[in-house]
Design an enzyme around this catalytic site. Structure first.
Site, PDB file in Angstrom:
ATOM      1  N   GLY A  28       0.698  -1.346  -0.014  1.00 52.79           N
ATOM      2  CA  GLY A  28       0.164  -0.004  -0.127  1.00 52.79           C
ATOM      3  C   GLY A  28       0.897   1.439   0.094  1.00 52.79           C
ATOM      4  O   GLY A  28       0.230   2.318  -0.130  1.00 52.79           O
ATOM      5  N   CYS A  66     -27.069  -9.021 -17.859  1.00 59.35           N
ATOM      6  CA  CYS A  66     -26.500  -8.918 -19.236  1.00 59.35           C
ATOM      7  C   CYS A  66     -27.389  -9.079 -20.382  1.00 59.35           C
ATOM      8  O   CYS A  66     -28.182 -10.224 -20.422  1.00 59.35           O
ATOM      9  CB  CYS A  66     -24.986  -9.629 -19.208  1.00 59.35           C
ATOM     10  SG  CYS A  66     -24.441  -9.306 -20.722  1.00 59.35           S
ATOM     11  N   CYS A  94     -25.293 -12.336 -22.222  1.00 60.94           N
ATOM     12  CA  CYS A  94     -25.115 -13.589 -21.661  1.00 60.94           C
ATOM     13  C   CYS A  94     -26.136 -13.567 -20.957  1.00 60.94           C
ATOM     14  O   CYS A  94     -26.150 -14.852 -20.170  1.00 60.94           O
ATOM     15  CB  CYS A  94     -23.567 -13.664 -21.342  1.00 60.94           C
ATOM     16  SG  CYS A  94     -23.131 -12.967 -19.871  1.00 60.94           S
ATOM     17  N   CYS A 125     -22.495  -6.944 -19.707  1.00 63.14           N
ATOM     18  CA  CYS A 125     -21.113  -7.260 -18.943  1.00 63.14           C
ATOM     19  C   CYS A 125     -19.988  -6.382 -19.362  1.00 63.14           C
ATOM     20  O   CYS A 125     -19.685  -5.971 -20.644  1.00 63.14           O
ATOM     21  CB  CYS A 125     -20.495  -8.737 -19.402  1.00 63.14           C
ATOM     22  SG  CYS A 125     -21.400 -10.054 -18.398  1.00 63.14           S
ATOM     23  N   CYS A 134     -17.920 -12.742 -20.706  1.00 64.78           N
ATOM     24  CA  CYS A 134     -19.135 -12.497 -21.280  1.00 64.78           C
ATOM     25  C   CYS A 134     -19.313 -13.485 -22.664  1.00 64.78           C
ATOM     26  O   CYS A 134     -20.201 -14.342 -22.741  1.00 64.78           O
ATOM     27  CB  CYS A 134     -19.392 -11.186 -21.579  1.00 64.78           C
ATOM     28  SG  CYS A 134     -21.305 -10.987 -22.379  1.00 64.78           S
TER      29      CYS A 134
END
Lengths: 235, 287, 297
Positions: free
Chosen positions: C45, C255, C258, C280, C286
């Protein structure tokens, strides 16, 4: 309990070219528990100055002020560090001044109960005790919630006494506590002081009225005139 | 007897390069805090005092006497040139309001730990509210910032605490979501005080908190501080040029001039039996 | 002559002639970037400054991620590049072609096949494994920029873990709007020490930073910073006990291609009907589902 020995106090006024003013010198006396010593002198501020030295509002130049404290043991008030002086003021040494010096915008009951609260007493209980003490001193109930700054001299003085006597002190310093009181009030105050003595409080007092002093004094200590007078010395 | 909360010794701060003669040729006798040799400013030198739990200690002096410097050094805002600040927690554990740095010279710690200690046990109120508050953020948010720094993570609890603090400092709770820039000077100071007290600090630092306020507002703020001190028992350092403020709030006082302590004593003794020429001048100049 | 043609025209197999080094960057540059990357992995980080190199694309177009990729890539790597989930956007295609031309590595759009994935603003839907590295392109690495303009100040704040202004920002957001309104770039606490900007991924992807199996590397070319989330590191979004972090909700939507109900969806205006459809964001995933390679919801 209190032994004052060879105490000396003078002031150096730097704004007047270092001029020295002698307050008193070579003051020695002692007080036992339950006894009152009254300081006397022909005139002048030397008597009050002795009280202020014991309370440490003045710093003595020389000498010792030996005090037997239950919490701190045997201490010398002339040289004790300020924090410990405050501990003693909070719990063991009381002081009644000639004039009421309280903070503005604080009610009578709060002024009187403050020493108890500072000593750790519950605020409600402290306020009840304050009311009792004020009643005993014949302060009108109407004034309990008013600000003492607006009171007459006699009322202020009684508030002052109430503040000092609300808690038990080992040592009480009294600087003309009855100066502006009528005869009846003087009697009440002396009764209260007598109660304190019986409970073992030692007192060092200054009275302007010899006849009042004699009703409470166990002994007198006279400051020698040449020291008791405020006198100017060569710088 | 308990140990003091803070024991400050030999605290010094020099702005500038500094030289071996800085200390000797500045101070009240020299009448300046600027070193004549290297032109460094000796803001304070050889400062020593104890701050006890639950006492109010005054530091009084004119502008440039170094009194605010001492406060900023204690708050770790500036790095001291020399000296130590020992913390004594008198048995308080990290869970019970302590920091875990008992008997440690706080000036020897890194800024990460100093910030942690500051967040946990210190609160400060500046003369200028702009230094202590974010003027464009809500008053409640200003208080929340300190609580957040101390690890509070519940918005509802934060708002309850902030509201209570504002009420205690006599700011209407209804104005909690207003930014301080809408407030009067006296109210801004009260928000600052609420913020300073929000983490129940062990040490409260007050820097000229009533300077610049109207007299009647000053009185109310001073009354507030006295009441809060009675209720919260927090060791307080009051820095002021005004002996009247010090007389109202404190029982012990340090007098500073040209970066040095010239006199220290009970406040009533300082006022009635001042010994140093400067203190005498100051007392005789009181209104 | 275009860069690719020029590179193709030079013969690298015999060596010796004027040429670009493998993966474009010279070895000295790669070494520096790798060292900084190691430091970043060692301090999860923490933003490590690095000497960002010039590349044949402009700063701000993924040069940070690209430098990480180029310093890490080996000839046996299999590379995938996506832009907001898509393998086919201009940015993704250009970066992929460039890397291919200077390395000759194998390319893929299949998340599971890739050893190295460079991404802009998304984490692929399919979970990554211990052998994969995900490289993020980062526009603004400093999470505290929300609340503090001074770089000197933000560095001090990180050093002292002085994050109360960031928390205050979230608090004020709640006071004003009754919720935290940050969408992408949701600040996270890494390893309980540093607040980090996860790059502008949607909140949807934030939980996937936590205790992940893959190594996540973040590169900001313009801002010259590298930082990292090593595998199995605690990554927690900043949240209050009574105002929890929430991902985007696609309640009642799926979606349009899909039919997935558990993926991050892009809102697409439908020019014909004037309405909106959802698809998607991860196009490769997808596609897999449409061809039956991936399980249906």
């Amino acid at each position: 309990m209190l032994l004052v020995k060879n105490l000396h106090k003078s002031f150096t006024l730097h704004m007047l070219g270092g001029k020295r003013i002698e307050a008193f010198s070579d003051v020695s006396f002692q007080v036992a528990p339950g006894k009152a010593v009254v300081l006397s002198a022909p005139s002048g501020g030397g008597k009050s100055s002795v009280l202020k030295c014991i309370y440490r509002t003045y710093l003595p130049d020389a000498g010792v002020i030996r005090f037997q404290s239950p919490s701190l043991g045997l201490v010398d008030l002339a040289s004790l560090d300020e924090h410990r002086v405050l501990v003693l003021r909070r719990g063991e040494i009381g002081y009644v001044t000639q004039f009421l010096k309280v903070l503005p915008r604080v009610s009578t009951v709060d002024v009187v109960s403050e020493p108890l609260i500072n000593a750790g007493v519950d605020a409600e209980l402290a306020r009840r005790r304050a009311v009792e003490t004020l009643r005993r001193l014949r302060i009108p109930e109407a004034l309990f919630s008013a600000y003492p700054a607006t009171f007459s001299g006699g009322e202020q003085q009684r508030v002052n006494i109430a503040r000092a006597l609300i808690r038990r002190s080992r040592l009480l310093l009294l600087d003309e506590p009855t100066a502006s009181l009528d005869a009846e009030s003087v009697g009440i105050v002396l009764d209260m002081l007598q109660d304190c003595k019986e409970k073992g409080t030692a007192m060092v007092a200054v009275f302007h009225d010899r006849s009042v002093a004699e009703r409470i004094a166990d002994s007198f200590y006279t400051l020698r005139p040449d020291d008791g007078f405020v006198r100017a010395a060569a710088p | 007897m308990k140990q003091p909360l803070l024991r400050v010794r030999n605290l010094s701060k020099i702005f500038g390069p500094g030289c071996p003669r800085c200390a000797a040729d500045t101070g009240p006798e020299a009448g300046t805090n600027i070193c004549p040799h290297c032109r460094s400013v000796v803001a304070c030198h050889d400062i020593g005092f104890d701050l006890h739990t639950d006492e109010v200690l005054g530091v009084v002096g004119e502008s440039g006497s170094g009194k605010s410097t001492v406060l900023r050094l204690l708050h770790f805002d500036w790095e001291a040139t020399a000296g130590e600040v020992m913390l004594y927690e008198n048995g308080r554990s990290p869970d019970g309001g302590g920091t875990g740095f008992d008997g440690v010279n706080l000036l020897s710690l890194g800024s990460y730990r100093q910030r942690m200690i500051r967040n946990r046990i210190m609160g400060i109120v500046f003369q200028n509210p702009h230094l202590g508050l974010k003027m464009h953020i809500s008053s409640g948010g200003n208080i929340a910032e300190r609580l957040l720094a101390a690890g509070w993570r519940h918005v509802g609890e934060i708002r309850r605490q902030a509201g209570e603090l504002l009420e205690r400092t006599e700011v209407p709770r209804a104005r909690m979501d207003e930014p301080p820039k809408h407030f009067s000077g006296g109210m801004q100071q009260r928000v600052q005080i609420a913020k300073a007290l929000s983490n129940s600090p062990a040490i409260l630092l007050l820097d000229e908190l009533t300077t610049g306020l109207d007299v009647s507002v000053q009185a109310r703020v001073l009354d507030l501080i006295r009441r809060l001190h009675r209720e919260m028992q927090v060791a307080t350092l009051v820095v002021s040029h005004d002996l009247g403020v010090v007389r109202m709030l404190t029982r012990r006082t340090l007098v500073m001039k040209c970066g040095r302590i010239v006199e220290a004593g009970l406040t009533d003794q300082i006022l009635e039996d001042p010994r140093h020429p400067y203190t005498q001048l100051m007392v005789s100049s009181m209104l | 002559m275009r860069l690719q043609e020029w590179i193709r025209s030079t013969d690298r197999s015999e060596g010796g002639c004027v040429d670009y080094n493998f993966a474009f960057l010279d070895e000295g540059a790669k070494r520096e970037i790798r060292r900084k990357t190691l430091k970043a992995v060692a301090i999860p980080g923490y933003q490590v400054p690095f000497g960002s190199r010039e590349l044949p694309i402009a700063r701000g177009w993924g040069t940070g991620g690209l430098q990480l990729t180029l310093s890490l890539i080996g000839s046996s790597d299999v590379l995938k590049v996506i832009d907001q989930g898509s393998d086919d956007s201009v940015n993704a295609v250009n970066i992929r072609k460039f890397i291919e031309s200077v390395t000759g590595v194998a390319l893929t759009t299949n998340t599971l096949e890739a050893s190295l994935i460079q991404t802009r603003h998304r984490i692929p839907e399919e979970p990554l494994n211990e052998k994969q590295i995900l490289v993020f392109q980062v526009p603004i690495p400093e999470p505290l920029r929300f609340v503090e303009p001074s770089e000197r100040e933000t560095r001090r704040m990180h050093a002292e873990a002085d994050y109360s202004p960031m928390w205050l920002y979230l608090y004020e957001d709640i006071v004003r709007f009754r919720e935290i309104t940050i969408g992408a770039r949701y600040p996270v606490m890494v390893n309980r020490r540093y607040v980090m900007d996860p790059s502008p991924i949607p909140r949807w992807d934030v939980p996937r930073l936590h205790m992940a199996k893959a190594l996540y590397l973040f590169g900001a070319g313009r801002e010259k910073r590298i930082y990292a989330i090593p595998p199995f590191t605690r990554v927690e979004p900043l949240e209050f006990d009574d105002y929890r972090f929430r991902v985007e909700s696609f309640e009642g939507r799926c979606c349009a291609r899909c039919g997935a109900r558990n993926t991050f969806l892009d809102e697409v205006p439908d020019d014909d009907t004037g309405g909106r459809t959802f698809m998607c964001s991860d196009t490769a995933h997808c596609e897999k589902r449409r061809s039956g390679e991936a399980p249906s919801p």
